[in-house]
Motif scaffolding. Sequence first.
Motif, PDB file in Angstrom:
ATOM      1  N   HIS A  44      27.967  44.170  31.836  1.00  0.00           N
ATOM      2  CA  HIS A  44      28.902  45.008  32.599  1.00  0.00           C
ATOM      3  C   HIS A  44      28.396  46.431  32.798  1.00  0.00           C
ATOM      4  CE1 HIS A  44      30.428  47.348  29.150  1.00  0.00           C
ATOM      5  NE2 HIS A  44      30.524  46.233  28.446  1.00  0.00           N
ATOM      6  N   PRO A  45      29.053  47.203  33.684  1.00  0.00           N
ATOM      7  CA  PRO A  45      28.616  48.575  33.974  1.00  0.00           C
ATOM      8  C   PRO A  45      28.946  49.560  32.855  1.00  0.00           C
ATOM      9  CG  PRO A  45      30.563  48.039  35.267  1.00  0.00           C
ATOM     10  CD  PRO A  45      30.129  46.778  34.576  1.00  0.00           C
ATOM     11  N   LEU A  46      28.671  50.830  33.105  1.00  0.00           N
ATOM     12  CA  LEU A  46      28.673  51.874  32.095  1.00  0.00           C
ATOM     13  C   LEU A  46      30.015  51.996  31.370  1.00  0.00           C
ATOM     14  CD1 LEU A  46      26.671  54.023  31.039  1.00  0.00           C
ATOM     15  CD2 LEU A  46      27.694  55.620  32.676  1.00  0.00           C
ATOM     16  N   PRO A  47      30.040  51.784  30.041  1.00  0.00           N
ATOM     17  CA  PRO A  47      31.302  51.867  29.298  1.00  0.00           C
ATOM     18  C   PRO A  47      31.954  53.247  29.366  1.00  0.00           C
ATOM     19  CG  PRO A  47      29.605  50.795  27.972  1.00  0.00           C
ATOM     20  CD  PRO A  47      28.924  51.357  29.179  1.00  0.00           C
ATOM     21  N   THR A  48      31.145  54.295  29.389  1.00  0.00           N
ATOM     22  CA  THR A  48      31.700  55.651  29.398  1.00  0.00           C
ATOM     23  C   THR A  48      32.362  56.001  30.730  1.00  0.00           C
ATOM     24  OG1 THR A  48      29.516  56.516  30.015  1.00  0.00           O
ATOM     25  CG2 THR A  48      30.081  56.491  27.672  1.00  0.00           C
ATOM     26  N   GLU A  49      32.185  55.149  31.729  1.00  0.00           N
ATOM     27  CA  GLU A  49      32.850  55.333  33.010  1.00  0.00           C
ATOM     28  C   GLU A  49      33.819  54.188  33.305  1.00  0.00           C
ATOM     29  OE1 GLU A  49      29.898  56.138  36.007  1.00  0.00           O
ATOM     30  OE2 GLU A  49      29.133  57.897  34.941  1.00  0.00           O
ATOM     31  N   GLY A  50      34.254  53.519  32.241  1.00  0.00           N
ATOM     32  CA  GLY A  50      35.276  52.489  32.377  1.00  0.00           C
ATOM     33  C   GLY A  50      34.768  51.075  32.550  1.00  0.00           C
ATOM     34  N   GLY A  51      33.481  50.860  32.438  1.00  0.00           N
ATOM     35  CA  GLY A  51      32.936  49.518  32.625  1.00  0.00           C
ATOM     36  C   GLY A  51      33.262  48.580  31.485  1.00  0.00           C
ATOM     37  N   THR A  52      33.683  47.362  31.825  1.00  0.00           N
ATOM     38  CA  THR A  52      33.955  46.313  30.844  1.00  0.00           C
ATOM     39  C   THR A  52      33.547  44.970  31.445  1.00  0.00           C
ATOM     40  OG1 THR A  52      36.175  45.566  31.509  1.00  0.00           O
ATOM     41  CG2 THR A  52      36.042  47.603  30.201  1.00  0.00           C
ATOM     42  N   MET A  53      33.642  43.930  30.612  1.00  0.00           N
ATOM     43  CA  MET A  53      33.316  42.589  31.095  1.00  0.00           C
ATOM     44  C   MET A  53      34.338  42.070  32.101  1.00  0.00           C
ATOM     45  SD  MET A  53      34.247  40.090  27.893  1.00  0.00           S
ATOM     46  CE  MET A  53      35.864  40.044  27.128  1.00  0.00           C
ATOM     47  N   HIS A  54      35.449  42.799  32.256  1.00  0.00           N
ATOM     48  CA  HIS A  54      36.466  42.396  33.232  1.00  0.00           C
ATOM     49  C   HIS A  54      36.311  43.115  34.573  1.00  0.00           C
ATOM     50  CE1 HIS A  54      38.380  40.299  29.958  1.00  0.00           C
ATOM     51  NE2 HIS A  54      38.507  41.422  29.271  1.00  0.00           N
ATOM     52  N   ASN A  55      35.267  43.933  34.717  1.00  0.00           N
ATOM     53  CA  ASN A  55      34.986  44.573  35.995  1.00  0.00           C
ATOM     54  C   ASN A  55      34.909  43.517  37.093  1.00  0.00           C
ATOM     55  OD1 ASN A  55      32.469  45.126  37.909  1.00  0.00           O
ATOM     56  ND2 ASN A  55      33.503  47.080  37.540  1.00  0.00           N
ATOM     57  N   LYS A  56      35.465  43.827  38.257  1.00  0.00           N
ATOM     58  CA  LYS A  56      35.589  42.808  39.306  1.00  0.00           C
ATOM     59  C   LYS A  56      34.240  42.347  39.855  1.00  0.00           C
ATOM     60  CE  LYS A  56      36.448  46.223  42.978  1.00  0.00           C
ATOM     61  NZ  LYS A  56      37.426  46.672  43.999  1.00  0.00           N
ATOM     62  N   VAL A  57      33.224  43.228  39.849  1.00  0.00           N
ATOM     63  CA  VAL A  57      31.896  42.797  40.297  1.00  0.00           C
ATOM     64  C   VAL A  57      31.286  41.843  39.280  1.00  0.00           C
ATOM     65  CG1 VAL A  57      29.588  43.563  40.935  1.00  0.00           C
ATOM     66  CG2 VAL A  57      31.580  44.916  41.628  1.00  0.00           C
ATOM     67  N   VAL A  58      31.460  42.148  38.004  1.00  0.00           N
ATOM     68  CA  VAL A  58      30.977  41.260  36.945  1.00  0.00           C
ATOM     69  C   VAL A  58      31.663  39.900  37.041  1.00  0.00           C
ATOM     70  CG1 VAL A  58      30.941  40.906  34.440  1.00  0.00           C
ATOM     71  CG2 VAL A  58      30.371  43.144  35.397  1.00  0.00           C
ATOM     72  N   VAL A  59      32.969  39.926  37.221  1.00  0.00           N
ATOM     73  CA  VAL A  59      33.731  38.669  37.312  1.00  0.00           C
ATOM     74  C   VAL A  59      33.290  37.864  38.537  1.00  0.00           C
ATOM     75  CG1 VAL A  59      36.032  37.720  37.688  1.00  0.00           C
ATOM     76  CG2 VAL A  59      35.700  39.549  36.015  1.00  0.00           C
ATOM     77  N   MET A  60      33.082  38.533  39.664  1.00  0.00           N
ATOM     78  CA  MET A  60      32.659  37.821  40.867  1.00  0.00           C
ATOM     79  C   MET A  60      31.236  37.283  40.724  1.00  0.00           C
ATOM     80  SD  MET A  60      33.296  36.533  43.752  1.00  0.00           S
ATOM     81  CE  MET A  60      34.844  37.255  44.323  1.00  0.00           C
ATOM     82  N   ALA A  61      30.342  38.060  40.126  1.00  0.00           N
ATOM     83  CA  ALA A  61      28.986  37.566  39.909  1.00  0.00           C
ATOM     84  C   ALA A  61      28.997  36.317  39.031  1.00  0.00           C
ATOM     85  CB  ALA A  61      28.125  38.652  39.280  1.00  0.00           C
ATOM     86  N   ALA A  62      29.782  36.366  37.959  1.00  0.00           N
ATOM     87  CA  ALA A  62      29.882  35.203  37.082  1.00  0.00           C
ATOM     88  C   ALA A  62      30.462  34.002  37.829  1.00  0.00           C
ATOM     89  CB  ALA A  62      30.736  35.547  35.867  1.00  0.00           C
ATOM     90  N   ARG A  63      31.482  34.249  38.634  1.00  0.00           N
ATOM     91  CA  ARG A  63      32.074  33.156  39.410  1.00  0.00           C
ATOM     92  C   ARG A  63      31.044  32.534  40.353  1.00  0.00           C
ATOM     93  NH1 ARG A  63      36.935  33.908  43.917  1.00  0.00           N
ATOM     94  NH2 ARG A  63      36.774  31.813  44.824  1.00  0.00           N
ATOM     95  N   SER A  64      30.256  33.375  41.002  1.00  0.00           N
ATOM     96  CA  SER A  64      29.237  32.883  41.927  1.00  0.00           C
ATOM     97  C   SER A  64      28.247  31.974  41.208  1.00  0.00           C
ATOM     98  CB  SER A  64      28.493  34.064  42.553  1.00  0.00           C
ATOM     99  OG  SER A  64      29.375  34.951  43.200  1.00  0.00           O
ATOM    100  N   LEU A  65      27.835  32.367  40.018  1.00  0.00           N
ATOM    101  CA  LEU A  65      26.868  31.569  39.271  1.00  0.00           C
ATOM    102  C   LEU A  65      27.484  30.274  38.768  1.00  0.00           C
ATOM    103  CD1 LEU A  65      25.122  34.485  37.351  1.00  0.00           C
ATOM    104  CD2 LEU A  65      24.358  33.331  39.438  1.00  0.00           C
ATOM    105  N   ARG A  66      28.765  30.318  38.392  1.00  0.00           N
ATOM    106  CA  ARG A  66      29.428  29.068  37.988  1.00  0.00           C
ATOM    107  C   ARG A  66      29.529  28.099  39.154  1.00  0.00           C
ATOM    108  NH1 ARG A  66      32.794  32.623  35.563  1.00  0.00           N
ATOM    109  NH2 ARG A  66      34.564  32.172  36.933  1.00  0.00           N
ATOM    110  N   GLU A  67      29.721  28.626  40.352  1.00  0.00           N
ATOM    111  CA  GLU A  67      29.799  27.748  41.517  1.00  0.00           C
ATOM    112  C   GLU A  67      28.463  27.081  41.823  1.00  0.00           C
ATOM    113  OE1 GLU A  67      31.530  30.300  44.474  1.00  0.00           O
ATOM    114  OE2 GLU A  67      33.569  29.940  43.756  1.00  0.00           O
ATOM    115  N   LEU A  68      27.396  27.590  41.220  1.00  0.00           N
ATOM    116  CA  LEU A  68      26.092  26.934  41.301  1.00  0.00           C
ATOM    117  C   LEU A  68      25.878  25.954  40.148  1.00  0.00           C
ATOM    118  CD1 LEU A  68      23.821  29.965  42.282  1.00  0.00           C
ATOM    119  CD2 LEU A  68      24.579  28.100  43.768  1.00  0.00           C
ATOM    120  N   GLY A  69      26.822  25.903  39.210  1.00  0.00           N
ATOM    121  CA  GLY A  69      26.733  24.971  38.094  1.00  0.00           C
ATOM    122  C   GLY A  69      26.456  25.595  36.746  1.00  0.00           C
TER     123      GLY A  69
END
Length: 220
Positions: A44-69
Amino acid sequence: MSNPVFPAESGPITLDGPEGPLEAFVDWPEDGAAALPLTAVVCHPLPTEGGTMHNKVVVMAARSLRELGAVTVRFNFRGTGESAGSFDHGDGEGDDLRAVVQWVREQRPGTAVWLAGFSFGAYVSLRMTDELKPDALLSIAPPAGRWDFGILVPPACPWLVVQGEEDEIVDPQAVYDWIDSLKDPPELIRMPETGHFFHRKLMDLRGAIKHAMKAYVPAA
């Protein structure tokens, strides 16, 4: 604490990190789709600027990779969410990533491991690529110009970089100049009219990742 076995269903999990517990979330492909012998660890992105594993870009990237299997593992760096420790400017965060990847490889031996990261997460995963030797790497808005990219060793594996052309956090030209300086540059997708957090462009990001990364998916 001792590490748990790799879960058979999607859900939260706590791993043993260098500074104590690491909060993580495992996701299997949705809708009963068969999982390939592939695990993608997403940073995930920078923690000191609010980044977490629930960031929407992180979630979408993970979703994209799951859709590949892929099965995906998102986790919070030290000092973020329920993960123990404090921010360490990329050094300790690399140790966190190492711990997660070691657990994945112990629990899913013989399967491919991909690394992915957004912004600061792209920097951390790039820093660790030479050591961890993933089978593929995905870097979204890598923060060239904000962190020392001169210390990075380009990966010896398939590598995709996705960069918004109107990124207000990471200078796109710094990213392009860095890529141009590499002997073995990555595949680069430049997304027009796209800022750092991919507002209104998340579905475009999803399509770009799936289209480019599908060539690297291992056989079932």
